[in-house]
Design a protein around this motif. Structure first.
Motif, PDB file in Angstrom:
ATOM      1  N   ALA A 170      55.109  65.196  60.493  1.00  0.00           N
ATOM      2  CA  ALA A 170      55.226  64.536  61.806  1.00  0.00           C
ATOM      3  C   ALA A 170      54.128  64.983  62.779  1.00  0.00           C
ATOM      4  O   ALA A 170      53.856  64.287  63.751  1.00  0.00           O
ATOM      5  N   ARG A 218      47.722  64.421  62.934  1.00  0.00           N
ATOM      6  CA  ARG A 218      47.145  63.657  64.045  1.00  0.00           C
ATOM      7  C   ARG A 218      46.327  62.453  63.592  1.00  0.00           C
ATOM      8  O   ARG A 218      46.050  61.555  64.375  1.00  0.00           O
ATOM      9  N   ASP A 273      52.811  56.225  60.621  1.00  0.00           N
ATOM     10  CA  ASP A 273      52.574  55.555  61.910  1.00  0.00           C
ATOM     11  C   ASP A 273      52.982  54.092  61.901  1.00  0.00           C
ATOM     12  O   ASP A 273      53.434  53.571  62.901  1.00  0.00           O
ATOM     13  N   ARG A 323      64.919  57.801  64.308  1.00  0.00           N
ATOM     14  CA  ARG A 323      63.738  56.913  64.286  1.00  0.00           C
ATOM     15  C   ARG A 323      64.152  55.475  63.992  1.00  0.00           C
ATOM     16  O   ARG A 323      63.611  54.537  64.560  1.00  0.00           O
ATOM     17  N   LYS A 332      47.459  57.316  68.742  1.00  0.00           N
ATOM     18  CA  LYS A 332      48.625  57.831  68.001  1.00  0.00           C
ATOM     19  C   LYS A 332      49.476  58.724  68.915  1.00  0.00           C
ATOM     20  O   LYS A 332      50.704  58.595  68.957  1.00  0.00           O
ATOM     21  N   GLU A 333      48.786  59.581  69.664  1.00  0.00           N
ATOM     22  CA  GLU A 333      49.500  60.491  70.561  1.00  0.00           C
ATOM     23  C   GLU A 333      50.264  59.704  71.635  1.00  0.00           C
ATOM     24  O   GLU A 333      51.422  60.002  71.930  1.00  0.00           O
ATOM     25  N   ASN A 367      53.250  57.595  70.156  1.00  0.00           N
ATOM     26  CA  ASN A 367      54.349  58.499  69.805  1.00  0.00           C
ATOM     27  C   ASN A 367      55.051  59.036  71.038  1.00  0.00           C
ATOM     28  O   ASN A 367      56.258  59.250  71.040  1.00  0.00           O
ATOM     29  N   ARG A 368      54.292  59.234  72.120  1.00  0.00           N
ATOM     30  CA  ARG A 368      54.886  59.736  73.352  1.00  0.00           C
ATOM     31  C   ARG A 368      55.904  58.741  73.917  1.00  0.00           C
ATOM     32  O   ARG A 368      56.883  59.117  74.547  1.00  0.00           O
ATOM     33  N   GLU A 405      58.096  57.235  72.423  1.00  0.00           N
ATOM     34  CA  GLU A 405      59.420  57.441  71.835  1.00  0.00           C
ATOM     35  C   GLU A 405      60.119  58.650  72.442  1.00  0.00           C
ATOM     36  O   GLU A 405      61.298  58.878  72.195  1.00  0.00           O
ATOM     37  N   GLU A 406      59.381  59.448  73.189  1.00  0.00           N
ATOM     38  CA  GLU A 406      59.918  60.740  73.615  1.00  0.00           C
ATOM     39  C   GLU A 406      60.195  60.824  75.103  1.00  0.00           C
ATOM     40  O   GLU A 406      60.777  61.786  75.562  1.00  0.00           O
TER      41      GLU A 406
END
Ligand code: CO8
Length: 258
Positions: free
Chosen positions: A92, A95, A118, A146, A209-210, A213-214, A216-217
């Motif tokens: 996970a 990068r 991804d 997820r 990608k960063e 993914n952010r 989702e958080e």
């Protein structure tokens, strides 16, 4: 590097990682997951690699965690060893972009592994499911989290509670996979997508990608701020100058990851 349960091929800036436990339908065990984590870490470090594709065989991506390995374990065993957590944590945190090319069964941990990537490109014969409920347990590495973020509560509950499989067409409608292609053309499509990504600046690829993914958080306000900060920071790169200049000069950009 020789692995026991995966095959890694690196060509044209793409690392292709094939899960390789055909006798157990690529069931995930400690060896496979730690070899996969090791291979992805190596790809992460290798400057030649600009995109990673993880795949299985035409009939199965992976049929879940290895039930034979888990059957005799007790709570104290899985809790103390924190089953699979080192490997899944590593996967996970990679990068560089990872595409899951899924043909056939992606069940339980197999579906969860595909979701750690991804995005998923599915062959039209793909079948996704979280059938752990049939084994007297439940999803343990993302099938309730997820999957819910990907397809929403109603379908995630349905999949996790009934253990039913979702075909590729439904998975695309639900947002679990980004594209469905004829299964015979799966690898061609996945490699083409990887090649497209490999052409870009690795700095912006990693930033994308960063940022995604952010999403989702975090909250929308925080996420938008995070995105804007990353966007601004890319103006410190040579690749931003090159990309915009190339557009204005009507030529292809030559990115240097700087
Ligand atoms: N584990 C071990 N072996 C497996 C698995 C598995 N998950 N899936 C298939 N196999 C083996 C079978 O035992 C069989 O081996 P053998 O020939 O030695 O008996 C071989 O693969 C072929 O399987 P089938 O004969 O069953 O093939 P079919 O085509 O009839 O069926 C299916 C294919 C539908 C994929 C069927 O095999 C199946 O239902 N498999 C189990 C699917 C499943 O329940 N997956 C969830 C497992 S639990 C899990 O993933 C939890 C993950 C969370 C971990 C959390 C850690 C923190």
């Amino acid at each position: 590097m020789a692995y026991e349960t995966i095959i890694v091929e690196i060509e044209d800036h793409i690392a292709l990682v094939k899960l390789n436990r055909p006798d157990a339908m690529n069931a995930l065990n400690d060896v496979l997951l730690s070899e996969l984590a090791q291979a992805l870490k190596a790809a992460q470090k290798d400057p030649k690699v600009r995109c990673i594709v993880v795949t299985g065989t035409e009939k199965f991506f992976a049929a879940g965690a290895d039930i034979k390995m888990m059957a005799e374990k007790g709570f104290v065993d899985v809790y103390s060893e924190d089953l699979f957590s080192d490997a899944t944590g590593t996967i996970a945190r990679i990068r560089k972009p990872i595409i899951a090319a899924v043909s056939g069964y992606a069940l339980g941990g197999g579906c969860e592994l595909a979701m750690m990537c991804d995005f998923i490109i599915a062959g039209d014969n793909a079948k996704f499911g979280q059938p752990e409920i049939n084994l007297g347990v439940m999803a343990g590495m993302g099938g309730s989290q997820r999957l819910t973020r990907a397809i929403g509560k109603a379908k995630a509950m349905d999949m996790n509670l009934t253990g039913r499989f979702m075909d590729a067409e439904e998975a695309e409608r639900a947002g679990l996979v980004s594209r469905v292609v004829p299964c015979k053309k799966l690898m061609e499509n996945a490699m083409q997508a990887a090649a497209k990504i490999a052409e870009k600046s690795m700095i912006s690829v990693m930033a994308v990608k960063e940022a995604v993914n952010r999403a989702e958080e975090t909250t929308l306000t925080e996420g938008l701020l995070y995105e804007k900060r990353l966007f601004f920071s890319l103006f410190a790169t040579e690749d931003q100058k090159e990309g915009m200049t190339a557009f204005l000069e009507k030529r292809e950009p030559q990115f240097r990851d700087r």
